[in-house]
Write a protein that holds these residues in place. Structure first.
Motif, PDB file in Angstrom:
ATOM      1  N   VAL A  67       0.749  -1.164   0.053  1.00  0.00           N
ATOM      2  CA  VAL A  67      -0.081  -0.022   0.048  1.00  0.00           C
ATOM      3  C   VAL A  67       0.760   1.202  -0.009  1.00  0.00           C
ATOM      4  CG1 VAL A  67      -1.594   1.370   1.379  1.00  0.00           C
ATOM      5  CG2 VAL A  67      -1.706  -1.231   1.028  1.00  0.00           C
TER       6      VAL A  67
ATOM      7  N   HIS B  16       3.757   1.542  -1.475  1.00  0.00           N
ATOM      8  CA  HIS B  16       4.261   1.816  -2.598  1.00  0.00           C
ATOM      9  C   HIS B  16       3.254   2.050  -3.487  1.00  0.00           C
ATOM     10  CE1 HIS B  16       7.967  -0.530  -1.275  1.00  0.00           C
ATOM     11  NE2 HIS B  16       8.380  -0.364  -2.473  1.00  0.00           N
ATOM     12  N   ASP B  17       1.848   1.783  -3.272  1.00  0.00           N
ATOM     13  CA  ASP B  17       1.034   2.300  -4.368  1.00  0.00           C
ATOM     14  C   ASP B  17       0.593   3.860  -3.908  1.00  0.00           C
ATOM     15  OD1 ASP B  17       0.773  -0.038  -5.107  1.00  0.00           O
ATOM     16  OD2 ASP B  17      -1.051  -0.730  -3.981  1.00  0.00           O
ATOM     17  N   ASP B  18       0.464   4.269  -2.535  1.00  0.00           N
ATOM     18  CA  ASP B  18       0.270   5.232  -2.554  1.00  0.00           C
ATOM     19  C   ASP B  18       1.291   6.399  -2.901  1.00  0.00           C
ATOM     20  OD1 ASP B  18      -2.032   4.655  -1.260  1.00  0.00           O
ATOM     21  OD2 ASP B  18      -1.401   4.810   0.845  1.00  0.00           O
ATOM     22  N   ALA B  19       2.498   6.037  -2.652  1.00  0.00           N
ATOM     23  CA  ALA B  19       3.660   6.971  -3.107  1.00  0.00           C
ATOM     24  C   ALA B  19       3.653   7.106  -4.631  1.00  0.00           C
ATOM     25  CB  ALA B  19       5.059   6.329  -2.556  1.00  0.00           C
ATOM     26  N   LEU B  20       3.639   6.018  -5.298  1.00  0.00           N
ATOM     27  CA  LEU B  20       3.548   6.138  -6.853  1.00  0.00           C
ATOM     28  C   LEU B  20       2.535   7.143  -7.222  1.00  0.00           C
ATOM     29  CD1 LEU B  20       4.739   5.120  -9.649  1.00  0.00           C
ATOM     30  CD2 LEU B  20       2.717   3.469  -9.281  1.00  0.00           C
ATOM     31  N   LEU B  21       1.500   6.643  -6.838  1.00  0.00           N
ATOM     32  CA  LEU B  21       0.223   7.418  -7.371  1.00  0.00           C
ATOM     33  C   LEU B  21       0.037   8.972  -6.860  1.00  0.00           C
ATOM     34  CD1 LEU B  21      -2.676   5.000  -6.471  1.00  0.00           C
ATOM     35  CD2 LEU B  21      -1.407   5.358  -8.611  1.00  0.00           C
TER      36      LEU B  21
ATOM     37  N   GLN C  59       2.887  10.366  -6.882  1.00  0.00           N
ATOM     38  CA  GLN C  59       3.768  11.343  -7.632  1.00  0.00           C
ATOM     39  C   GLN C  59       3.380  11.498  -9.209  1.00  0.00           C
ATOM     40  OE1 GLN C  59       7.758   9.012  -7.945  1.00  0.00           O
ATOM     41  NE2 GLN C  59       7.467   8.285  -5.691  1.00  0.00           N
ATOM     42  N   ALA C  60       2.422  10.328  -9.499  1.00  0.00           N
ATOM     43  CA  ALA C  60       1.685  10.403 -10.598  1.00  0.00           C
ATOM     44  C   ALA C  60       0.794  11.642 -10.781  1.00  0.00           C
ATOM     45  CB  ALA C  60       1.257   9.197 -11.031  1.00  0.00           C
ATOM     46  N   ARG C  61       0.102  11.911  -9.524  1.00  0.00           N
ATOM     47  CA  ARG C  61      -0.966  12.958  -9.612  1.00  0.00           C
ATOM     48  C   ARG C  61      -0.206  14.280  -9.822  1.00  0.00           C
ATOM     49  NH1 ARG C  61      -6.039  12.006  -8.649  1.00  0.00           N
ATOM     50  NH2 ARG C  61      -6.656   9.746  -8.227  1.00  0.00           N
TER      51      ARG C  61
ATOM     52  N   ALA D 231      -5.299  11.880 -13.632  1.00  0.00           N
ATOM     53  CA  ALA D 231      -4.727  10.948 -12.536  1.00  0.00           C
ATOM     54  C   ALA D 231      -5.701   9.929 -12.414  1.00  0.00           C
ATOM     55  CB  ALA D 231      -4.617  11.724 -11.456  1.00  0.00           C
TER      56      ALA D 231
ATOM     57  N   TYR E  94      -2.668   1.544 -13.481  1.00  0.00           N
ATOM     58  CA  TYR E  94      -1.787   1.199 -12.544  1.00  0.00           C
ATOM     59  C   TYR E  94      -2.458  -0.180 -11.796  1.00  0.00           C
ATOM     60  CZ  TYR E  94       0.891   0.877  -8.333  1.00  0.00           C
ATOM     61  OH  TYR E  94       1.758   0.148  -7.208  1.00  0.00           O
TER      62      TYR E  94
ATOM     63  N   GLN F  11       7.424   0.150  -8.963  1.00  0.00           N
ATOM     64  CA  GLN F  11       7.377   1.570  -8.853  1.00  0.00           C
ATOM     65  C   GLN F  11       8.133   2.347  -9.880  1.00  0.00           C
ATOM     66  OE1 GLN F  11       8.777   3.281  -5.040  1.00  0.00           O
ATOM     67  NE2 GLN F  11       6.816   4.239  -4.866  1.00  0.00           N
TER      68      GLN F  11
ATOM     69  N   TYR G 229       4.449   6.918 -16.354  1.00  0.00           N
ATOM     70  CA  TYR G 229       3.494   8.133 -16.228  1.00  0.00           C
ATOM     71  C   TYR G 229       4.480   9.595 -16.820  1.00  0.00           C
ATOM     72  CZ  TYR G 229       5.698   9.851 -11.665  1.00  0.00           C
ATOM     73  OH  TYR G 229       6.371  10.164 -10.663  1.00  0.00           O
TER      74      TYR G 229
END
Lengths: 202, 198
Positions: free
Chosen positions: A31, A33-38, A40-42, B27, B34, B60, B67
């Motif tokens: 979770v 890693h998911d949160d960190a990546l998303l 950054q993506a946002r 997003a 993802y 990651q 992206y």
């Protein structure tokens, strides 16, 4: 041509299961890693989104600049670029653009060559040969006689209107209002840009 | 398992288009993309680096790479086909860095099982191969890496041959040849030939 190994190389289900065992169990995602990546993506996508709008606005601005260029005599870099374009186009000889004869000249030419020649009434009709600069095929709106309708035709007409004080050739009454003025140049510019959008010159 | 409660109904092409379009939906579209492919990417990464923490980092990094290709990214094949070489590269790179940090030799990066006397990975994650199917594990591990890779892509991941060719950027004929040789060894090896018995 078939490949020598085109016959289907298949595996029994039991062996495929064994291969899956060999591949190992699925690893649990994280979770964090998911949160960190998303996140950054946002952030990244939020940054580029305005750029997309900005690129579109810039492209639109460039298109509009080309249209307005010949009519308002805008200063700055854009006008300078246009001046260079025109200087090259006219051979830098300082002479008046050969956009066609004045209305008086055209009348004289018509009277000499063909007194019964009808006056070109506006868009959609082929201008009389005496209107377009020679050589070059007659193309509706081809003020400069280059054989194609492009933004330079609008520019030439705008210069002609400015130079002759509203007495350029009769055949350049593109909007059919009985006068040859800046509105005709605007009409021509719109048409030239429309051609540009469809892949033509402009 | 983490992920959206309601999977996005759009296909990958539509999601990519939504990301390229920018705005508020970009997003969300990326997030859907993802979560749709995360687990497969993680599985691939585990295959190449054999350690969960490294695999998570590789995944990651892979999606960061994805992206950052926006805007302007065009999907000309399946997304998994595009993703495969990215994940593979990042997983092998992560493994190489980890080995270097531990003072271990970093050779044979493309073969996660290389260097082991029995062909198995040193990683505990692969110890399951000692269970039933050990013969299969030994044989598969002994295959040349190129053959093992297409074998796994074809029969474990279920990729069509054409997609494998695109993912590995090799000719289709080469893929067919590698699959053929790998399957022939499985057919002939005493440890696995019984699977083919009628």
């Amino acid at each position: 041509m078939t490949h020598p190994h085109d016959q289907h190389d298949t595996l029994p289900d039991g062996l495929i299961d064994a291969l899956r065992d060999f591949d190992g169990p699925a690893a649990l995602p994280s979770v964090e890693h998911d949160d960190a990546l998303l996140a950054q993506a946002r952030a990244h996508l939020a940054e580029i989104a305005p750029d997309i709008t900005a690129h579109a606005a810039a492209a639109d601005h460039r298109r509009r600049s080309r249209v307005v260029l010949g009519f308002v005599g805008a200063g700055g870099a854009v006008a300078a670029a246009a001046a260079v374009t025109f200087a090259v186009w006219f051979g830098m000889d300082g002479k008046a653009p050969a956009y066609g004869p004045t209305m008086a000249e055209q009348d004289q030419a018509n009277a000499i060559s063909d007194p019964s020649s009808p006056t070109w009434g506006g868009p959609g009709e082929t201008p009389p040969p005496s209107v377009a600069r020679q050589p070059g095929p007659a193309v509706a709106g081809d003020v400069d006689g280059s054989g194609t309708l492009d933004i330079l035709d609008a520019f030439a007409l705008a210069r002609a209107v400015e130079r002759d004080g509203g007495t350029p050739t009769r055949g350049h009454d593109f909007n059919g209002d009985g006068r040859v003025d800046r509105q005709d140049a605007d009409w021509l510019a719109d048409r030239a840009v429309a051609l540009d959008r469809s892949g033509g010159r402009g | 398992m983490p992920g959206p409660a309601h999977p996005d109904p759009r296909d990958d092409q539509q999601l990519v288009a939504a990301i390229n379009a920018g705005g508020d939906g970009a997003a969300d579209a990326f997030e859907a993309l993802y979560y749709r492919h995360r687990d497969y990417a993680l599985k691939l990464a585990m295959r190449f680096c054999g350690e969960r923490s490294l695999a998570l980092d590789a995944v990651q990094d892979s999606f960061v790479y994805v992206y950052k290709k926006f805007p302007g990214f065009t999907l000309t094949a399946k997304f998994t086909t595009f993703l495969y070489p990215v994940v593979k590269h990042n997983a092998l790179t992560a493994k190489k860095k980890a080995r270097r940090a531990q003072g271990q030799p970093t050779g044979s990066e493309g073969d996660p099982l290389a260097g082991q006397p029995d062909g198995r990975a040193a990683d505990p994650a692969r110890d399951h191969a000692d269970a039933p199917g050990t013969g299969v594990a030994r044989l598969v591990a002994s295959l040349p890496e190129a053959q093992r890779e297409v074998l796994m892509l074809r029969f474990v991941d279920g990729l069509p041959l054409e997609e494998i060719a695109r993912a590995l950027d090799i000719p289709l004929g080469t893929v067919k040849t590698r699959v053929h040789h790998a399957v022939r060894k499985l057919r002939e090896d005493p440890a696995t030939k019984n699977y083919f018995a009628p």
